[in-house]
Design a protein around this motif. Sequence first.
Motif, PDB file in Angstrom:
ATOM      1  N   ILE A  15      36.945   7.193   6.392  1.00  0.00           N
ATOM      2  CA  ILE A  15      36.577   5.800   6.608  1.00  0.00           C
ATOM      3  C   ILE A  15      35.256   5.697   7.351  1.00  0.00           C
ATOM      4  O   ILE A  15      34.364   4.917   6.986  1.00  0.00           O
ATOM      5  N   VAL A  16      35.104   6.494   8.407  1.00  0.00           N
ATOM      6  CA  VAL A  16      33.860   6.487   9.194  1.00  0.00           C
ATOM      7  C   VAL A  16      32.679   6.891   8.318  1.00  0.00           C
ATOM      8  O   VAL A  16      31.600   6.274   8.368  1.00  0.00           O
ATOM      9  N   LEU A  17      32.865   7.912   7.497  1.00  0.00           N
ATOM     10  CA  LEU A  17      31.796   8.389   6.620  1.00  0.00           C
ATOM     11  C   LEU A  17      31.398   7.320   5.611  1.00  0.00           C
ATOM     12  O   LEU A  17      30.204   7.058   5.398  1.00  0.00           O
ATOM     13  N   MET A  18      32.386   6.656   5.000  1.00  0.00           N
ATOM     14  CA  MET A  18      32.090   5.630   4.007  1.00  0.00           C
ATOM     15  C   MET A  18      31.389   4.424   4.622  1.00  0.00           C
ATOM     16  O   MET A  18      30.454   3.860   4.041  1.00  0.00           O
ATOM     17  N   LEU A  19      31.805   4.037   5.815  1.00  0.00           N
ATOM     18  CA  LEU A  19      31.158   2.903   6.489  1.00  0.00           C
ATOM     19  C   LEU A  19      29.736   3.267   6.898  1.00  0.00           C
ATOM     20  O   LEU A  19      28.824   2.433   6.829  1.00  0.00           O
TER      21      LEU A  19
END
Length: 354
Positions: A15-19
Motif C-alpha cells: 500500500i505504501v509503495l503504491m501510494l
Amino acid sequence: MSHELLFFGGFILFIVLMLAIDLGLFAKDNKPISLKSATIMSIVWICFALGFAGILYIWGHELHSITDLTTLKDIIAKHSHKIDIVENDFAKSISIYNRNLSLEYLTGYVVEYALSVDNIFVMVLLFSSFGIPEKYYHKILVWGIIGAILLRCIFIFIGAALIAKFGWILYLFGAFLVYTGIMMYVKRNEEEEVDPKNHPVVKFASKYFKVTHETDSGRFFDIQNGVRYITPLFLVLLVIEFTDLIFAVDSIPAIFSVTQDPYIVFFSNIFAVLGLRSMFFLLVNIIHKFHYLKVGLAFLLVFIGAKMLLHDWLHSWGFETIHSLIIIIGILAISIIASLMFPKKVEGDPLSRP
C-alpha cells in the motif's frame, strides 16, 4: 505469529509503495486526471483487489498461522466464521476455510466500494463549494486517502476489540444500520448543501490558524510576510477527513456484518478506499445520472443491518456468505440499471423521461 506479521506487513508495504508511486507520478504536476487515466487506474485497483482475493483463496490460512485442525477450529470460533469443516481432514477443511475467507473479503470489498460512491457525491459538492480548481483534486484526494487509511485502521481494530469483548454490540450495529438505511431512503430526494464559511471544521481551523483564500500556489500552506497560512486546499482536506469519519460509522459496522476477522475487514476496507480516488475521476461528471443509487444504498444498509440482527437464524437456515454477495450485487445492479433505464427528469427539457 511470524506468518501473520509477514502477511500483514507485506500488505502495508504494498500500500505504501503504491501510494508513493501515485503521488510521484500524478500529483507533482498538478494536472487534471483524464478519463482515460481514471479508467486505467480503476481497472488496476479492481484487479489488485481481485488478485488479493485469489491470494486469500490459496494462502488465507497463513494469515493466522493455521497449521492444524485445533488451531483452525479456534480461529473459526474466535471470528465466528459460519462454516462447517471436515473432521480428520485438515486439507479439505483448510480449503473450505480459505474459500470462505476470500468470499468474506470480496463481499466486504463490494459493500465498502458501493458505500464509497456516496462519498463521491459529497466530494463533488465540497470541491465545488470551496472553489477548488480541478487540477488540485488529485493531490487532495491522495492525501485524504492516506488519512482515511490511518483513521480506519484505528476504527477497525477498536471495533474488533469491542465485538470480541461485547458480542451484543453486533445487534447494536445492526439496528443502527437499519435505521441509517431507512433515513437514507426518507431523505433520498433532499439536496445536500455545504456552507464553506459555517462548516464546523472550517470554524475550528479558522479559530486556531490564519486562513488565506488563495489557491494559486497549489499548496496546503502558504507563507505571506513571514506568517504561515492554511489554504482552501487544506481546509477541504480537513473536511474530507471529517466526512470520511462520518461515513466510516456506517461502512465499518457494515463490513463486520460480513466477517468478524479484523484483518479481512481491514483488507476489504482499504482496497475499496484506495480505489475511491480513481473512481471519483471516473464518475465525477456522470455521478448525477445514477439517481437511484441512493435508494439502492439505502436498501443495502437495511439488508446488512437485518443480516446482523438475524445472523444466527440465517446460518441455521443455510444462508452463507455467497448468498450475501449475490444479494448485494443484485441490489446495486438493479439501482444502476434503473437509473439508466429511467433517467431523472430535467425541468424544462421536454425530451427527458420521468
